[in-house]
Design an enzyme around this catalytic site. Structure first.
Site, short mmCIF file in Angstrom:
data_model
loop_
_atom_site.label_atom_id
_atom_site.label_comp_id
_atom_site.label_asym_id
_atom_site.label_seq_id
_atom_site.Cartn_x
_atom_site.Cartn_y
_atom_site.Cartn_z
N HIS A 307 0.85 -1.19 0.00
CA HIS A 307 0.00 0.00 0.00
C HIS A 307 0.88 1.23 0.00
O HIS A 307 1.94 1.23 0.62
CB HIS A 307 -0.91 0.02 1.24
N ASP A 364 -8.01 -5.10 0.04
CA ASP A 364 -8.57 -5.92 -1.04
C ASP A 364 -8.17 -7.38 -0.98
O ASP A 364 -8.65 -8.19 -1.77
CB ASP A 364 -8.15 -5.34 -2.40
N1 CMC Z 1 4.10 -7.56 -5.09
C1 CMC Z 1 5.45 -7.57 -5.25
N2 CMC Z 1 6.23 -6.50 -5.06
C2 CMC Z 1 5.63 -5.36 -4.68
C3 CMC Z 1 4.24 -5.27 -4.50
C4 CMC Z 1 3.47 -6.43 -4.71
N3 CMC Z 1 2.13 -6.38 -4.54
N4 CMC Z 1 3.91 -4.01 -4.13
C5 CMC Z 1 5.07 -3.31 -4.10
N5 CMC Z 1 6.09 -4.13 -4.42
C6 CMC Z 1 7.53 -3.77 -4.43
C7 CMC Z 1 7.89 -2.94 -5.64
O1 CMC Z 1 8.31 -3.76 -6.72
C8 CMC Z 1 9.00 -2.09 -5.10
O2 CMC Z 1 10.16 -2.88 -5.02
P1 CMC Z 1 11.62 -2.22 -5.28
O3 CMC Z 1 11.82 -1.22 -4.17
O4 CMC Z 1 12.55 -3.36 -5.24
O5 CMC Z 1 11.54 -1.58 -6.64
C9 CMC Z 1 8.57 -1.80 -3.65
O6 CMC Z 1 7.76 -2.93 -3.29
C10 CMC Z 1 7.75 -0.51 -3.48
O7 CMC Z 1 6.63 -0.58 -4.36
P2 CMC Z 1 6.05 0.66 -5.17
O8 CMC Z 1 5.37 0.14 -6.39
O9 CMC Z 1 7.11 1.69 -5.33
O10 CMC Z 1 5.00 1.20 -4.13
P3 CMC Z 1 3.80 2.17 -4.45
O11 CMC Z 1 3.49 2.89 -3.19
O12 CMC Z 1 4.10 2.99 -5.67
O13 CMC Z 1 2.60 1.19 -4.86
C11 CMC Z 1 0.75 -0.28 -4.70
C12 CMC Z 1 1.60 0.79 -3.99
C13 CMC Z 1 -0.51 -0.55 -3.85
C14 CMC Z 1 0.30 0.25 -6.07
C15 CMC Z 1 1.60 -1.57 -4.85
O14 CMC Z 1 1.97 -2.07 -3.58
C16 CMC Z 1 0.88 -2.64 -5.66
O15 CMC Z 1 0.96 -2.65 -6.89
N6 CMC Z 1 0.13 -3.58 -4.98
C17 CMC Z 1 -0.66 -4.57 -5.69
C18 CMC Z 1 -1.99 -3.95 -6.13
C19 CMC Z 1 -2.96 -3.74 -4.99
O16 CMC Z 1 -3.18 -4.64 -4.17
N7 CMC Z 1 -3.59 -2.56 -4.97
C20 CMC Z 1 -4.63 -2.26 -3.98
C21 CMC Z 1 -4.21 -1.17 -3.04
S1 CMC Z 1 -5.34 -1.06 -1.63
C22 CMC Z 1 -6.84 -0.55 -2.30
C23 CMC Z 1 -6.83 0.89 -2.68
O17 CMC Z 1 -7.18 1.70 -1.83
O18 CMC Z 1 -6.47 1.21 -3.81
#
Ligand code: CMC
Length: 428
Positions: A307, A364
């Site tokens: 998240h 989720d």
């Molecule tokens: N699986 C594997 N790796 C992950 C995941 C995941 N679900 N989420 C983040 N990472 C890794 C990412 O690859 C990165 O690694 P590194 O530092 O080595 O490059 C690190 O963790 C930080 O991730 P980020 O993408 O920079 O983080 P963000 O804050 O931009 O993204 C997120 C947040 C929710 C989009 C992401 O965690 C994600 O894609 N999760 C899966 C989709 C999901 O479940 N979304 C629902 C969110 S809750 C409902 C809502 O309110 O939207």
């Protein structure tokens, strides 16, 4: 503590005021920075940018705190109803008995939608994703209520637009589903409550009445409350930025729905179930998929994990995980993908990749399992999220308008070509 920070740049000292929220969170006010220094800030994805001052939701991602208007989410999920929470979010206070009765009565008596909506619905192919259908139909409300187009109209007019949207979205959502499966559209019933009415429009047919099990209505109420508001996330920021151009409530909320649809945001609840199904079909090996999620050459992500703001635990996920066990137990449903989900969570929480990156189950991860047990089809999960989030979008749109916020218009750092002359076709 100093009430400004100093930025040293090009031999100049620029003073940036420190702004403090009611929970002591601090921010630098950079709104005059460009005029003072020629500099803008760059922050892709707005990871570190506060876009507004808001009195609606307090969230501390490190401590796992979520409060609507000061009330902890745990108490609201336990004790409140969805319409009461919606009133709290939109109007800023818990309603007294008379206010709640009036609010409930107003919503109950605006659930019908214009018969011409049927013509619009018939125009969609039956395999249309319901998120596309509901966002289109919410925009279409502007055509039926042109008085809603002027967002600067009287507070009474704005309230009527809000009541209509809250009242009609369950009807629109259920009709989108009925249209998809080719069943007759079912009309709202005024003797049912908000969730019971939605479930009735979804599952009753002229051939067979439907009576919602209280376990189902209670679970749905809790899920909608947990999704009702979440400060400046992708869809809510979309609602505020669209509304900042003085677009109407319906146009702004429809834009928010489209932002919610993506699998990294609200679309994750559908994506989680599809992922768990795929793992099950592939022999149920959770560790294989954990390895894929960690592999930087593999685009696969563990859906329902991670998240932007929660870096310890998502308080909504804790409540939902417990509710999943309760609801499935009470309904006597045994779902093999719940076991896969628990195994995935257990392994991920013990894995350094997820621990180091502070990746935990989000709201989720388990919500889809409950929706499935309630009989909601997978492609309607994000629609359920939209119904839950509606009070948040409405409250944030209203706050943005009442604050008289300026049009949203970020800047950029240009990385393209410098000026060059047009090249004739014969020379390309
Ligand atoms: N699986 C594997 N790796 C992950 C995941 C995941 N679900 N989420 C983040 N990472 C890794 C990412 O690859 C990165 O690694 P590194 O530092 O080595 O490059 C690190 O963790 C930080 O991730 P980020 O993408 O920079 O983080 P963000 O804050 O931009 O993204 C997120 C947040 C929710 C989009 C992401 O965690 C994600 O894609 N999760 C899966 C989709 C999901 O479940 N979304 C629902 C969110 S809750 C409902 C809502 O309110 O939207």
């Amino acid at each position: 503590m100093s009430d400004f920070a100093e930025l040293h740049y090009n031999g100049e000292i620029i003073k940036l005021p420190v702004v403090e929220g009611t929970e002591n969170e601090k921010a630098l006010d950079i709104s005059k920075l460009r005029g003072q220094s020629g500099l803008i800030t760059i922050d892709p994805g707005y990871k570190n940018t506060g876009s507004t001052r808001s009195a609606i939701t307090f969230l501390d991602g490190e401590k796992g705190i979520l409060r609507y208007r000061g009330y902890p989410i745990e108490q609201l999920a336990e004790k409140s109803t969805f319409l009461e929470v919606a009133y709290l979010i939109i109007f800023g206070k818990l309603p007294n008995k008379a206010e709640l009765e009036e609010w409930t009565d107003d919503i109950t008596h605006h659930t019908l939608i214009h018969e011409d909506f049927k013509v619009l619905l018939e125009g969609f192919p039956s395999n249309a994703h319901p998120m596309g259908v509901i966002s289109s139909l919410v925009t279409s409300l502007t055509a039926f209520y042109p008085e809603s187009l002027d967002p600067s109209s009287s507070p009474d007019e704005v309230r009527t637009s809000i009541v209509r949207l809250m009242a009609k979205l369950p009807t629109i959502a259920a009709w989108a589903y009925k249209n998809e499966i080719g069943q007759p559209l079912m009309y709202p019933k005024n003797n049912l409550d908000y969730c019971g009415n939605f479930l009735n429009m979804m599952f009753s047919t002229p051939a067979e009445p439907y009576s919602a099990d209280p376990v189902v209505t209670n679970a749905l109420t809790k899920l909608l409350i947990l999704h009702a508001e979440h400060e400046q996330n992708c869809s809510t920021s979309t609602v505020r930025i669209v509304g900042s151009s003085h677009a109407s409530l319906y146009a702004s909320v429809s834009a928010g729905m489209n932002a919610l649809w993506g699998p990294l945001h609200g679309g994750a609840n559908q994506a989680v179930i599809e992922m768990l199904e795929a793992i099950k079909a592939d022999g149920g090996d959770a560790d294989k998929y954990l390895a894929k999620a960690k592999d930087k050459n593999d685009p696969f992500r563990l859906m329902g994990f991670g998240h932007r703001v929660y870096k310890n635990f998502d308080p909504r996920a804790r409540i939902i995980k417990k509710a999943a066990d309760d609801v499935l137990g009470k309904l006597g449903v045994s779902d093999p993908i719940l076991d896969i989900a628990k195994k995935l969570e257990e392994s991920a929480l013990a894995d350094p990749y997820f621990v180091e990156r502070k990746l935990y189950p989000n709201v989720d991860f388990y919500s889809g399992i409950i929706y499935r047990a309630l009989g909601i089809p997978t492609n309607m999960f994000t629609v359920m999220f939209a119904m839950g989030r509606l009070p948040g979008w409405v409250g944030q749109w209203k706050e943005m308008r009442e604050n008289g916020e300026p049009i949203g218009r970020p800047r950029q750092v240009y990385t393209g070509e410098n000026e060059r002359n047009y090249v004739d076709m014969s020379n390309r």
